[in-house]
Enzyme design. Structure first.
Site, PDB file in Angstrom:
ATOM      1  N   GLU A  13      -0.054  -0.233  -8.372  1.00  0.00           N
ATOM      2  CA  GLU A  13       1.234  -0.003  -9.048  1.00  0.00           C
ATOM      3  C   GLU A  13       2.090   1.021  -8.312  1.00  0.00           C
ATOM      4  O   GLU A  13       3.311   0.873  -8.233  1.00  0.00           O
ATOM      5  CB  GLU A  13       0.978   0.486 -10.474  1.00  0.00           C
ATOM      6  CG  GLU A  13       2.245   0.614 -11.278  1.00  0.00           C
ATOM      7  CD  GLU A  13       2.045   1.426 -12.546  1.00  0.00           C
ATOM      8  OE1 GLU A  13       3.029   1.629 -13.246  1.00  0.00           O
ATOM      9  OE2 GLU A  13       0.910   1.851 -12.804  1.00  0.00           O
ATOM     10  N   ASP A  14       1.459   2.063  -7.753  1.00  0.00           N
ATOM     11  CA  ASP A  14       2.225   3.205  -7.243  1.00  0.00           C
ATOM     12  C   ASP A  14       2.291   3.321  -5.718  1.00  0.00           C
ATOM     13  O   ASP A  14       2.776   4.320  -5.200  1.00  0.00           O
ATOM     14  CB  ASP A  14       1.628   4.513  -7.802  1.00  0.00           C
ATOM     15  CG  ASP A  14       1.780   4.608  -9.315  1.00  0.00           C
ATOM     16  OD1 ASP A  14       2.601   3.854  -9.861  1.00  0.00           O
ATOM     17  OD2 ASP A  14       1.077   5.418  -9.938  1.00  0.00           O
TER      18      ASP A  14
END
Length: 739
Positions: A95-96
């Site tokens: 996600e990051d």
């Protein structure tokens, strides 16, 4: 194994802290990992370090500390093995950062990639009617059928986020805490993770009702020394007798959690001092499997011979364990000085399951196939996911009702035990037995007596279903069931019945339109749908087939159609515009503008929520309804948790401004000892001394005590607090609380 940090962007102190937490992580799982496992964990740590390089949390700490703490919770508090620890370290990587799921699968394996996929959040959902969190939750559950570890790592992630919530804004604290209380805490309980559940509940209360939390926390701290002394005295005789019986055991003391105390205070309308069962002890027996149950009942017999038990507070989860595998015997007894004390009796094995839930059943290599309780849970989740419902919020509510609520135990006529969610009815029971039984249900007998189909079943009921081959499900049945299985089967049957009627209606409509010289084209059908304000053509055909739309209705449509549909629509919208402006005007006249909304303190039209009646001074928020209006609720409103967790993107920041005074309704609950002229005293203080208008008063007295409700009109919270304090000083009044 020596550990070196390869990064250069951390200062020395930060490097030391990261290294220290990594070593603690390895220490928590040292007893259950080999050299290969250690290499897997190290590899996951290195990838996470690289992915989160230079990134910091709101607190200013390096971001890598978050996945490290989540991994420690996964290992130490939930008891999972190396695969789950690796996933905890990697849970935010996709996600990051630039890492993809394909990268994770290539670097590790398919299992880890699949778990990470389940843990990755959903983004770019902008539809106001869809909660991003609800969509995210549904996506997570799609992977649970293959691997329960997705949800366990997610719970660890949520727990660490709750522990570090102080650095976020008040709005985000409220949103995350509400979500946690609504979904994640009950889910932890359903999986048997009682320590995680309790901590999540307490931390959530800390941010949803901070004043109440601090007050209870302070009172518990003040009484801790006395409580410990009291419990030591209470268990002294018990220890002596258990040793005499030759039993090997340990005793743990515990105080009821802050959240449980608050729940009891609210449910019973009592102050902290009147919560009498704040104490509990747990007796853990070191008995071999074949002697567990016999030893537990021996201990129960010894305790109840010393102290008088409360029959209403007896719970036997040894003979019939909970569906999450929880086994324990609970009784509440009257201790010295009139204090009720809960006593939990269980074996060492049972205690391990209660502490770590399903994880306690698993081998070190996390083989979950043999866990029967887990299989049943996954089967129920699959049934929910197969439901045709598309609304994510509805899905989450169904999940909460069916899998996170308390259970009841009911019996078939032959004595077979069935577990159902609390609030279930004979119809739910019928569908639990078999779909055909449910669809043909004519009536039901509970404990030999005929009952209505919406009768709420209780634990211990014996249920007999009466069926008929001629019976068919009715629309009203949907109001009589709570289980997702029953709802899905009823809806499916109604849809099929509706389809048959709609097919017949289509033929009838075509015939009738042709008769009045209107060709039944697609354009005409669409205009009819608009004219009758229906959702689609299928609904139109159904209403014609079931004679809800009759010949007169069709003739009226024909007249409007011939005059021109646009003229009709203009008239319709003109009327609605008038009604809208009238509504806005009345809202403005009713509510003085003393609330502002959003970051820019805008003045918007609003109405006060009738469920909680906020007054100036209360902590409040605005909720944007689907029709566009704003309703203002108190932060501690009974509906706040549901709204904040399911519709966070429709919550608007609100605050009071002292622009002008207004009149607000508040309801007080009052209890006490019934004395002569008490009602007169109360009304005199409110009306004459404080000049407060009483809208309604309803007080009942029986056997020397009274309770009731007083509805008042006040200007703000300070005004209301003054009224409450004055009433508390009236002789005979024992408690005054706001409803």
């Amino acid at each position: 194994m020596d550990v070196e940090l390869k990064t250069t962007d951390q200062n020395t102190e930060e490097k030391k802290k990261i290294l220290s937490r990594y070593k603690i992580l390895l220490k928590t799982c040292a007893h259950k990992i080999d050299k290969e496992d250690k290499m897997l964990i190290r590899k996951a740590f290195d990838v996470a370090m690289d992915a989160h390089k230079g990134v910091r949390r709101k607190s200013g700490e390096p971001y890598i500390l978050h996945p490290l703490e989540v991994a420690i919770i996964v290992s130490r508090e939930i008891g999972l093995g190396p695969t789950s620890i690796a996933c905890a370290l990697l849970h935010d990587v996709v996600e990051d950062s630039d890492y993809t799921l394909e990268d994770i699968e290539r670097l590790f394996n398919k299992t880890i990639a699949k778990i990470i996929d389940g843990l990755t959040k959903i983004s770019n959902v902008s539809d106001l009617d869809v909660s991003i969190q609800a969509e995210n939750f549904r996506k997570m559950l799609l992977t649970i059928s293959d691997d329960i570890r997705v949800i366990l790592v997610k719970l660890a992630d949520r727990l660490h986020n709750m522990r570090t919530l102080d650095d976020l804004s008040a709005y985000k604290q409220q949103k995350i805490a509400s979500e946690t209380l609504y979904l994640y805490a009950p889910l932890a309980g359903r999986l048997g993770l009682y320590n995680v559940k309790t901590e999540l509940e307490d931390l959530s209360l800390k941010y949803t009702e901070p004043e109440i939390y601090r007050e209870i926390e302070q009172k518990l701290k003040e009484s801790k020394a006395d409580d410990t002394r009291y419990l030591t005295q209470f268990t002294e005789k018990i220890r002596e007798l258990l040793k005499k019986e030759g039993l090997v055991f340990s005793i743990k003391y515990r105080t009821k959690s802050i959240y449980s105390i608050r729940k009891k205070m609210r449910k019973q309308g009592i102050p902290f001092e009147e919560v009498y069962d704040k104490f509990a002890i747990r007796i853990i027996l070191d008995s071999p499997p074949e002697r567990e149950k016999a030893d537990i009942w021996r201990v129960y017999s010894i305790i109840t011979s010393l102290y008088k038990p409360s029959p209403e507070r007896f719970r036997d989860w040894v003979s019939a364990p909970k569906s999450n595998g929880y086994e324990s015997l609970h009784t509440t007894v009257m201790g010295p000085d009139g204090h009720w004390i809960e006593v939990q009796i269980r074996s060492k094995r049972m205690d391990e399951v209660a502490e770590k839930g399903y994880a306690a059943h698993w081998k070190y290599k996390e083989d979950v196939s043999a866990d029967n309780h887990l299989e049943k849970l996954i089967e129920k989740i699959r049934q929910l996911l197969e439901s045709p419902e598309t609304n994510a919020v509805e899905f989450v509510n169904e999940f909460k009702t069916n899998l996170l609520s308390e259970e009841i135990f009911v019996f078939t006529p032959k004595g077979d035990l069935k577990r159902l969610p609390q609030g279930s009815t004979p119809l739910d029971f019928a569908f639990e037995i078999h779909t055909d039984v449910g669809l043909k249900t004519l009536g039901a007998k509970v404990n030999g007596k005929l009952v209505p189909l919406n009768y709420k079943l209780q634990s211990g009921d014996q249920v007999e279903i009466i069926t008929s081959a001629k019976q068919k499900p009715k629309e009203e049945w949907l109001n009589h069931v709570v289980t997702s299985k029953a709802k899905a089967k009823i809806k499916s049957s109604l849809r099929e019945e509706k389809r048959i009627i709609a097919d017949r209606g289509k033929e009838i409509l075509s015939r009738k339109l042709s008769y009045i010289k209107i060709k039944p084209t697609e354009k005409v059908i669409n205009r009819m749908v608009q004219f009758f304000k229906l959702a689609n053509s299928q609904e139109l055909f159904f209403k014609v087939g079931s004679k809800i739309i009759d010949n007169e209705d069709i003739k009226e449509f024909a007249r409007n159609y011939n005059q021109g549909l646009m003229a009709y629509l203009r008239r319709k919208f003109s009327r609605s515009d008038v009604s809208d402006s009238t509504l806005k005007k009345s809202t403005t006249e009713q509510d003085p503008k003393i609330l502002v909304f959003g970051q820019n303190d805008e003045k918007l039209e609003y109405r006060i929520g009738k469920c909680c009646n906020p007054v100036p001074g209360d902590s409040v928020f605005g909720f944007l309804g689907s029709a566009g209006g704003i309703t203002v609720h108190r932060n501690d409103c009974p509906n706040a948790i549901t709204l904040q967790s399911n519709y966070a993107n429709r919550i608007i920041k609100a605050r009071w401004v002292a622009e002008q005074k207004g009149d607000f309704t508040a309801v007080l609950l009052i209890k006490g000892i019934d004395t002569l002229g008490l009602v007169n005293k109360v009304t005199q203080i409110i009306s004459n001394d404080l000049h407060v208008n009483i809208k309604a008063i309803n007080i009942f007295g029986e056997a020397g005590v009274f309770s009731g409700e007083i509805t008042l009109v006040v200007t703000d919270k300070m005004h209301l607090t003054k009224v409450i304090e004055k009433l508390k000083n009236v002789e005979g009044v024992t408690s005054v609380t706001r409803k």
